[in-house]
Design a protein around this motif. Structure first.
Motif, PDB file in Angstrom:
ATOM      1  N   THR A   1       0.877  -1.104   0.018  1.00  0.00           N
ATOM      2  CA  THR A   1      -0.042   0.012  -0.055  1.00  0.00           C
ATOM      3  C   THR A   1       0.839   1.362   0.008  1.00  0.00           C
ATOM      4  O   THR A   1       2.030   1.201   0.417  1.00  0.00           O
ATOM      5  CB  THR A   1      -1.076   0.098   1.277  1.00  0.00           C
TER       6      THR A   1
ATOM      7  N   GLY B   1      -1.671   5.668   2.503  1.00  0.00           N
ATOM      8  CA  GLY B   1      -3.044   5.851   2.879  1.00  0.00           C
ATOM      9  C   GLY B   1      -3.655   4.512   3.397  1.00  0.00           C
ATOM     10  O   GLY B   1      -4.769   4.561   4.170  1.00  0.00           O
TER      11      GLY B   1
ATOM     12  N   ASP C   1      -8.237   2.643   2.861  1.00  0.00           N
ATOM     13  CA  ASP C   1      -8.313   4.068   2.546  1.00  0.00           C
ATOM     14  C   ASP C   1      -9.593   4.424   1.686  1.00  0.00           C
ATOM     15  O   ASP C   1      -9.638   5.700   1.264  1.00  0.00           O
ATOM     16  CB  ASP C   1      -7.112   4.349   1.611  1.00  0.00           C
TER      17      ASP C   1
ATOM     18  N   ASN D   1      -6.164   1.430  -2.628  1.00  0.00           N
ATOM     19  CA  ASN D   1      -5.574   0.489  -1.826  1.00  0.00           C
ATOM     20  C   ASN D   1      -6.572  -0.539  -1.394  1.00  0.00           C
ATOM     21  O   ASN D   1      -6.538  -1.943  -1.332  1.00  0.00           O
ATOM     22  CB  ASN D   1      -4.866   1.150  -0.399  1.00  0.00           C
ATOM     23  N   GLN D   2      -7.487  -0.119  -0.832  1.00  0.00           N
ATOM     24  CA  GLN D   2      -8.706  -0.768  -0.513  1.00  0.00           C
ATOM     25  C   GLN D   2      -9.274  -1.602  -1.728  1.00  0.00           C
ATOM     26  O   GLN D   2      -9.644  -2.934  -1.392  1.00  0.00           O
ATOM     27  CB  GLN D   2      -9.847  -0.210   0.225  1.00  0.00           C
TER      28      GLN D   2
END
Length: 188
Positions: A68, A71, A75, A79-80
């Motif tokens: 990642t 963040g 985030d 990333n998520q």
């Protein structure tokens, strides 16, 4: 209702319809060919003659990981969504979270990028993603050193043979936002 004033206008209309029909046919043919190519690529060239239905437990599974940016993995952005995609891939392919399936390393600062990428590459992950344009230099450096590992980077372009760059056409979203704003304008 369509109204024609001259034969030339009528001919232009019918030529336009023929062009549209040819274009529509070409698009449909392209989609069929693309689907056939994708389905063909999913097939296996191995035959299972005389197989008892058991699988070879020594077969190496494809392992994937990500690093990642600052963040973090939750985030609500790149990333998520990348982590959720990797988890879904793991679930679909019977992988477990960890060094033998799928994993991630969270960066606390930009100084962690290269270290985290190198760590995952040394743990023999087949594919390591760097999430976000902030990781461009780190992915470039590590990919040139870890040539046996495949890398991916989101929202940046890295010109290395073992790096896949994933970018977005942000101008299209901006255009749509402008159209929506124009339609919402009450003063015209």
């Amino acid at each position: 209702m369509i109204c024609f004033t001259t034969n030339s206008t009528k001919n232009q209309f019918y030529q336009g319809v023929k062009f549209y029909e040819k274009r529509k046919f070409g698009l449909a043919l392209s989609l069929v060919l693309a689907a056939g190519t994708l389905l063909g690529a999913c097939g296996s060239s191995e035959t299972n003659e005389g197989s008892t239905g058991s699988t070879d437990s020594t077969e190496e599974k494809f392992k994937v990981a990500m690093v990642t940016d600052v963040g973090g993995v939750d985030d609500k952005s790149f990333n998520q969504s990348a982590w959720e995609g990797i988890k879904a891939y793991g679930a679909d392919n019977g992988l477990e979270e960890g060094n033998e399936g799928y994993s991630y390393l969270q960066s606390q600062s930009d100084a962690d990028y290269e270290t985290n990428l190198n760590t995952l590459a040394r743990q023999d992950f087949n594919l390591v993603y760097g999430i976000g344009f902030l990781m461009m230099d780190a992915v470039n450096n590590v990919a040139s050193q870890q040539t046996e590992t495949q890398f991916g980077i989101v929202d940046a372009v890295v010109e290395q043979p073992n790096v896949a760059s994933i970018t977005f056409k942000e101008n299209e979203a901006g255009y749509l936002a402008g159209v929506a704003a124009g339609l919402a304008n009450k003063n015209k």
